[in-house]
Design an enzyme around this catalytic site. Structure first.
Site, mmCIF file in Angstrom:
data_model
loop_
_atom_site.group_PDB
_atom_site.id
_atom_site.type_symbol
_atom_site.label_atom_id
_atom_site.label_comp_id
_atom_site.label_asym_id
_atom_site.label_seq_id
_atom_site.Cartn_x
_atom_site.Cartn_y
_atom_site.Cartn_z
ATOM 1 N N ASP A 126 0.565 -0.411 -5.966
ATOM 2 C CA ASP A 126 0.827 0.281 -7.227
ATOM 3 C C ASP A 126 -0.400 0.142 -8.117
ATOM 4 O O ASP A 126 -0.574 -0.859 -8.812
ATOM 5 C CB ASP A 126 2.066 -0.281 -7.923
ATOM 6 C CG ASP A 126 2.533 0.615 -9.064
ATOM 7 O OD1 ASP A 126 3.158 1.637 -8.791
ATOM 8 O OD2 ASP A 126 2.237 0.285 -10.231
ATOM 9 N N GLU A 128 -3.229 0.580 -11.079
ATOM 10 C CA GLU A 128 -3.363 0.878 -12.496
ATOM 11 C C GLU A 128 -4.686 1.613 -12.658
ATOM 12 O O GLU A 128 -5.671 1.291 -11.972
ATOM 13 C CB GLU A 128 -3.341 -0.387 -13.346
ATOM 14 C CG GLU A 128 -2.034 -1.161 -13.281
ATOM 15 C CD GLU A 128 -0.820 -0.337 -13.679
ATOM 16 O OE1 GLU A 128 -0.918 0.430 -14.666
ATOM 17 O OE2 GLU A 128 0.225 -0.453 -13.016
ATOM 18 N N ASP A 226 -0.023 7.429 -6.536
ATOM 19 C CA ASP A 226 -1.014 6.407 -6.204
ATOM 20 C C ASP A 226 -1.990 6.885 -5.139
ATOM 21 O O ASP A 226 -3.198 6.676 -5.264
ATOM 22 C CB ASP A 226 -0.308 5.123 -5.739
ATOM 23 C CG ASP A 226 0.442 4.452 -6.867
ATOM 24 O OD1 ASP A 226 -0.180 3.685 -7.619
ATOM 25 O OD2 ASP A 226 1.638 4.721 -7.017
ATOM 26 N N HIS A 285 3.885 -2.477 -16.073
ATOM 27 C CA HIS A 285 2.579 -1.819 -16.001
ATOM 28 C C HIS A 285 1.451 -2.765 -15.606
ATOM 29 O O HIS A 285 0.286 -2.360 -15.625
ATOM 30 C CB HIS A 285 2.236 -1.096 -17.304
ATOM 31 C CG HIS A 285 3.296 -0.138 -17.737
ATOM 32 N ND1 HIS A 285 3.696 0.926 -16.963
ATOM 33 C CD2 HIS A 285 4.072 -0.092 -18.850
ATOM 34 C CE1 HIS A 285 4.662 1.585 -17.583
ATOM 35 N NE2 HIS A 285 4.910 0.983 -18.727
ATOM 36 N N ASP A 290 4.328 -4.790 -11.024
ATOM 37 C CA ASP A 290 5.027 -3.574 -10.591
ATOM 38 C C ASP A 290 5.200 -3.572 -9.072
ATOM 39 O O ASP A 290 6.269 -3.245 -8.553
ATOM 40 C CB ASP A 290 4.257 -2.326 -11.022
ATOM 41 C CG ASP A 290 4.487 -1.968 -12.485
ATOM 42 O OD1 ASP A 290 5.336 -2.606 -13.140
ATOM 43 O OD2 ASP A 290 3.803 -1.046 -12.978
#
Length: 343
Positions: A126, A128, A226, A285, A290
């Site tokens: 996941d 960012e 992603d 987040h 996550d």
């Protein structure tokens, strides 16, 4: 970053979406027969077989009985079987059906009947990425956190994790919104390495765990963004080829929606956790947190009998669905980044 990902412009630069719509063409985590859950889901190895085996008739009878049970009856029966009693009615119903299916198939397997198969490991990712409060249509999202959480599908445990921050190059200064959303500070990315170097260490991490060689594995994400957006765009910005091991993945939102028979509106991370009777652990987040919470959902789905399998892929820059009838394939052995200029 799941909710913010949904605000990314669907016509994001460098990404072509296929004509196959996620909402209308979502594929189940395994093949489903038309009889409205009266018969169980099949593994790909069973996809060409019929349901003449007596075990399916026994499962169909059990499913019919479970369909008529009240929420309290379901909870009581789950407690008797020492199974998890948390979750909404549909989740408990699916859990009980999957328990009986598993028991019947195990018994049948001992007698030479049909069985289910799984990946050895699932890698939850996941990312960012850089972002603005109102992302312009031409905004290039750069990955700033690369986390991985490793699930052992046999022991049903999280067994390892990886996390590194990444230095953005196109827009090296993070917006205040991005810092507040992700908790990633300017110093964290200033002290980090460029994406290509971090990707090489990801590959080394996967190789050290013999994934794709000794063990069969798959990548799992919370949605299509992603891989189809963030990784795709980042590879173009870093002038490297899209990694082969990430070209197919499990979109857990599709798997969850099809397995528990819920609409797309109920497949956000927070909603999936809530419906399974789980609470978010950590900082929302944070890529690693996550990923861990997505892994907890995947583990619960495996415990409930879902056969998680690849359902999306990238091909020629397009996001495509993988049909449920396709054979199960593990991700290939990971290799280091390759330049786009290399033949």
């Amino acid at each position: 970053m799941d909710e913010h990902k949904e605000n990314i412009n669907a016509k994001d630069v460098n990404v072509k979406m296929s004509d196959t719509r996620e909402d209308n063409k979502a594929k189940p985590c395994s093949r489903i027969c038309p009889a409205e859950e009266s018969v169980p889901e099949l593994s790909p190895s069973e996809s060409n077989k019929d349901f003449s085996h007596p075990v399916y008739k026994e499962i169909a009878l059990a499913n019919g009985h479970i369909n008529r049970m009240s929420k309290q009856e379901l909870r009581t029966k789950l407690a008797e079987l020492q199974l998890d009693t948390r979750g909404v009615k549909d989740v408990m119903k699916k859990r009980l059906k999957s328990h009986y299916k598993k028991q019947k198939l195990l018994q049948s397997a001992a007698e030479g009947g049909p069985t289910d198969t799984y990946y050895d490991y699932i890698c939850v990712v996941d990312f960012e990425a850089t972002c603005e409060e109102d992302n312009p249509s031409d905004f290039h999202h750069e990955i700033i956190e690369f986390p991985m959480v490793l699930i052992n599908t046999h022991t049903l445990e999280i067994v390892d994790s990886f996390q590194e921050y990444v230095k953005p190059e196109l827009n090296p200064t993070l917006s205040d919104f991005c810092i507040k959303l992700t908790g990633i500070t300017q110093k964290m990315v200033d002290d980090a390495d460029p994406f290509q170097d971090v990707l090489q260490r990801v590959v080394t991490w996967l190789q050290e765990r013999e994934l794709g060689t000794k063990y069969k594995y798959a990548i799992l994400t919370d949605g299509a963004w992603d891989m189809s957006k963030f990784l795709n765009i980042q590879c173009q910005l870093s002038r490297i080829r899209y990694p082969q091991f990430a070209k197919k993945w499990i979109n857990i939102r599709k798997s969850y929606g099809n397995f528990y028979k819920v609409p797309r509106t109920q497949t956000k991370l927070s909603t999936m956790l809530e419906n399974l009777g789980l609470k978010y652990e950590g900082r929302p987040h944070s890529g690693l947190d996550d990923s861990r919470n997505i892994a907890r959902i995947a583990l619960r789905m495996l415990q409930d009998g879902c056969q998680l399998r690849v359902n999306e892929r990238m091909h020629a820059g397009q996001l495509l669905s993988v049909p449920s009838s396709a054979p199960v394939e593990g991700a290939p052995p990971p290799h280091g980044p390759r330049s786009r200029d290399r033949e």
